[in-house]
Design a protein around this motif. Structure first.
Motif, mmCIF file in Angstrom:
data_model
loop_
_atom_site.group_PDB
_atom_site.id
_atom_site.type_symbol
_atom_site.label_atom_id
_atom_site.label_comp_id
_atom_site.label_asym_id
_atom_site.label_seq_id
_atom_site.Cartn_x
_atom_site.Cartn_y
_atom_site.Cartn_z
ATOM 1 N N PRO A 172 0.776 -1.310 -0.024
ATOM 2 C CA PRO A 172 0.053 0.042 -0.018
ATOM 3 C C PRO A 172 0.739 1.092 0.046
ATOM 4 O O PRO A 172 2.014 1.151 0.491
ATOM 5 C CB PRO A 172 -0.743 0.019 1.241
ATOM 6 N N THR A 173 0.272 2.346 -0.542
ATOM 7 C CA THR A 173 0.919 3.545 -0.758
ATOM 8 C C THR A 173 0.282 4.567 0.428
ATOM 9 O O THR A 173 -1.048 4.600 0.394
ATOM 10 C CB THR A 173 0.704 4.358 -2.036
ATOM 11 N N PHE A 174 0.969 5.237 1.033
ATOM 12 C CA PHE A 174 0.662 6.340 2.114
ATOM 13 C C PHE A 174 0.646 7.922 1.941
ATOM 14 O O PHE A 174 1.738 7.835 1.257
ATOM 15 C CB PHE A 174 0.877 5.774 3.732
ATOM 16 N N ARG A 175 -0.163 8.503 2.348
ATOM 17 C CA ARG A 175 0.182 10.103 2.014
ATOM 18 C C ARG A 175 1.489 10.569 2.931
ATOM 19 O O ARG A 175 2.053 11.344 2.712
ATOM 20 C CB ARG A 175 -0.923 10.786 2.330
ATOM 21 N N THR A 176 1.437 10.161 4.041
ATOM 22 C CA THR A 176 2.389 10.299 5.087
ATOM 23 C C THR A 176 2.869 9.167 5.729
ATOM 24 O O THR A 176 2.173 8.054 5.940
ATOM 25 C CB THR A 176 1.726 11.441 6.357
ATOM 26 N N ASP A 177 4.021 9.214 6.401
ATOM 27 C CA ASP A 177 4.604 8.295 7.311
ATOM 28 C C ASP A 177 3.953 8.268 8.502
ATOM 29 O O ASP A 177 3.875 7.052 9.233
ATOM 30 C CB ASP A 177 6.025 8.912 7.750
ATOM 31 N N ALA A 178 3.108 9.030 8.942
ATOM 32 C CA ALA A 178 2.187 8.986 10.281
ATOM 33 C C ALA A 178 1.124 7.966 9.928
ATOM 34 O O ALA A 178 0.736 7.240 10.724
ATOM 35 C CB ALA A 178 1.592 10.401 10.659
ATOM 36 N N ASP A 179 0.518 8.108 8.591
ATOM 37 C CA ASP A 179 -0.470 7.173 8.299
ATOM 38 C C ASP A 179 -0.089 5.720 8.097
ATOM 39 O O ASP A 179 -0.722 4.810 8.291
ATOM 40 C CB ASP A 179 -1.183 7.473 6.894
ATOM 41 N N ARG A 180 1.175 5.697 7.600
ATOM 42 C CA ARG A 180 1.826 4.461 7.444
ATOM 43 C C ARG A 180 1.882 3.739 8.983
ATOM 44 O O ARG A 180 1.648 2.589 9.281
ATOM 45 C CB ARG A 180 3.204 4.416 6.950
ATOM 46 N N ARG A 181 2.488 4.515 9.886
ATOM 47 C CA ARG A 181 2.643 4.106 11.219
ATOM 48 C C ARG A 181 1.306 3.588 11.756
ATOM 49 O O ARG A 181 1.088 2.424 12.729
ATOM 50 C CB ARG A 181 3.396 5.009 12.100
ATOM 51 N N GLU A 182 0.327 4.314 11.790
ATOM 52 C CA GLU A 182 -1.215 4.344 12.244
ATOM 53 C C GLU A 182 -1.613 2.871 11.650
ATOM 54 O O GLU A 182 -2.312 1.968 12.278
ATOM 55 C CB GLU A 182 -1.735 5.491 12.050
ATOM 56 N N TRP A 183 -1.368 2.674 10.297
ATOM 57 C CA TRP A 183 -2.004 1.697 9.681
ATOM 58 C C TRP A 183 -1.395 0.365 10.215
ATOM 59 O O TRP A 183 -2.078 -0.683 10.445
ATOM 60 C CB TRP A 183 -1.473 1.810 8.168
ATOM 61 N N GLN A 184 -0.198 0.511 10.409
ATOM 62 C CA GLN A 184 0.647 -0.766 11.029
ATOM 63 C C GLN A 184 0.278 -0.988 12.380
ATOM 64 O O GLN A 184 0.157 -2.138 12.816
ATOM 65 C CB GLN A 184 2.311 -0.571 10.924
ATOM 66 N N ARG A 185 0.151 0.012 13.035
ATOM 67 C CA ARG A 185 -0.422 -0.126 14.487
ATOM 68 C C ARG A 185 -1.401 -0.799 14.658
ATOM 69 O O ARG A 185 -1.970 -1.496 15.581
ATOM 70 C CB ARG A 185 -0.406 1.161 15.158
ATOM 71 N N ARG A 186 -2.465 -0.716 13.616
ATOM 72 C CA ARG A 186 -3.994 -1.231 13.608
ATOM 73 C C ARG A 186 -3.903 -2.728 13.075
ATOM 74 O O ARG A 186 -4.892 -3.307 12.641
ATOM 75 C CB ARG A 186 -4.843 -0.292 12.865
ATOM 76 N N GLY A 187 -2.410 -2.968 12.575
ATOM 77 C CA GLY A 187 -2.522 -4.480 12.095
ATOM 78 C C GLY A 187 -2.732 -4.604 10.788
ATOM 79 O O GLY A 187 -2.653 -5.790 10.050
ATOM 80 N N GLY A 188 -2.655 -3.251 9.906
ATOM 81 C CA GLY A 188 -2.650 -3.244 8.324
ATOM 82 C C GLY A 188 -1.385 -4.084 7.653
ATOM 83 O O GLY A 188 -0.242 -3.690 8.372
ATOM 84 N N ARG A 189 -1.613 -4.716 6.576
ATOM 85 C CA ARG A 189 -0.549 -5.395 5.986
ATOM 86 C C ARG A 189 0.234 -4.243 5.152
ATOM 87 O O ARG A 189 -0.245 -3.089 4.822
ATOM 88 C CB ARG A 189 -0.685 -6.368 5.163
ATOM 89 N N ILE A 190 1.738 -4.246 4.977
ATOM 90 C CA ILE A 190 2.400 -3.192 4.365
ATOM 91 C C ILE A 190 3.329 -3.944 3.106
ATOM 92 O O ILE A 190 4.078 -3.285 2.446
ATOM 93 C CB ILE A 190 3.404 -2.395 5.233
ATOM 94 N N ASP A 191 3.112 -5.205 3.205
ATOM 95 C CA ASP A 191 3.811 -6.031 2.067
ATOM 96 C C ASP A 191 2.906 -6.432 0.912
ATOM 97 O O ASP A 191 1.814 -6.334 0.805
ATOM 98 C CB ASP A 191 4.589 -7.146 2.618
#
Length: 345
Positions: A172-191
């Motif tokens: 996935p692509t994120f607008r900000t690093d903060a969104d990426r970190r929040e996405w990961q914190r909630r268990g969202g996949r990034i691979d």
């Protein structure tokens, strides 16, 4: 850029404009680069194969999930981030003629019907490929976190509705690093992830079984087989967008699709356009709030063949709780390949 490179490896042999005109290798790569780089931040929130569904999570968290491109709602209280990235709005030019949409679509149906039937070598099946972008957003307590999820769809279907469907989710692509970190914190996949589904006879796709009707009235009933007729005209446009992604349509079937669209109340001419794969086409839209927020649903059609090129949904007046700036494209599907091919081992 890892996601872009991965898509290039996956789709490197494809020609997004192969149905329009022949292209050499450099043209193929330029077209592919355009669709994967300029639109790698493109997003979409529409059904791919599954239908919309509501899921209620524990501990009071409400989750609205749309498989293969949806919006997830969770209860969290965080500050509101910046607007999420959305794809550039397509630039529409003047229509091909001053005719109303119903008349123009029937003319394109006649063009489609006049095309030669594709040659089918022995031992081949329907093969389709599309590039799609989906926006997944979690919203609650004034906080919206979004991830742009590009997907590649490939499918092989036999005449008895057996086959294989491969869905490749890219990082996935994120607008900000903060969104990426929040996405990961909630268990969202990034691979990346890939789902391969093989189906026996009759199991390839439950909605669209058997031959696609070549009569528009019969096609309307076939699209809703086993269910009641749609309440909103835009739902038939959505069905057609879904159908174009999983079934190879011959000239007579394309003509039936266009005649069905011509009969839908509210369909309008959006104009001429170059789609996200660099192909010229004509766009037709329905604006509707049938799914909640007012949105414009658009199908792009090849003027020379009547073949569907792309489909998009765009919010037009309000984003509700989504962190997007209006107007905002939330769904895009680009139909890249529709031909006969051998079934993979």
């Amino acid at each position: 850029m890892n996601a872009v490179n991965e898509v290039r490896q996956l789709l490197g042999g494809l020609d997004p404009a192969r149905e329009v005109h022949p292209a050499d290798e450099s043209r193929r790569m330029r077209d592919l680069s355009r669709i994967l780089t300029s639109d790698r931040v493109a997003v979409s929130t529409r059904r791919g194969v599954p239908r919309r569904r509501l899921v209620l999570a524990a501990a009071g968290a409400a989750v609205l999930a749309v498989a293969a491109g949806g919006v997830a709602l969770e209860t969290l209280r965080q500050p509101e981030p910046a607007f999420a990235a959305t794809p550039a709005i397509l630039s529409y030019g003047p229509p091909m003629s001053a005719e109303p949409a119903s008349v123009r679509l029937r003319r394109l149906a006649a063009v489609a019907a006049a095309q030669p039937a594709p040659q089918r070598p022995a031992g081949t099946v329907e093969y389709l490929e599309s590039a799609n972008w989906f926006l997944n957003s979690s919203i609650s307590g004034g906080r919206t976190t979004s991830a742009v999820v590009p997907q590649q769809w490939r499918s092989w279907r036999t005449d008895d509705d057996a086959g294989r469907m491969v869905k490749k989710d890219l990082p996935p692509t994120f607008r900000t690093d903060a969104d990426r970190r929040e996405w990961q914190r909630r268990g969202g996949r990034i691979d990346s992830s890939e789902e391969v589904r093989d189906s026996a006879a009759g199991g390839f796709y439950s909605r669209f079984q058997g031959p696609v009707p070549t009569d528009p009235v019969a096609l309307r009933g076939w699209l809703t087989a086993g269910a009641s007729a749609h309440e909103a005209p835009v739902q038939y446009l959505e069905d057609i967008a879904e159908l174009a992604g999983v079934r190879l349509l011959n000239p007579a079937q394309r003509a039936a699709v266009l005649r069905l669209l011509a009969d839908l109340p509210g369909v309008t001419v959006t104009g001429t356009v170059t789609d996200r794969a660099g192909r010229p086409g004509e766009a037709f839209s329905i604006t509707s709030d049938a799914h909640g927020l007012p949105a414009r649903y658009t199908l792009i059609v090849d003027s020379g063949t009547g073949a569907p090129l792309g489909y998009e949904e765009m919010l037009t007046t309000t984003a509700g709780k989504l962190n997007v700036a209006i107007p905002a494209v939330l769904t895009y599907r680009s139909y890249l390949v529709a031909e006969y091919a051998t079934m993979p081992d």
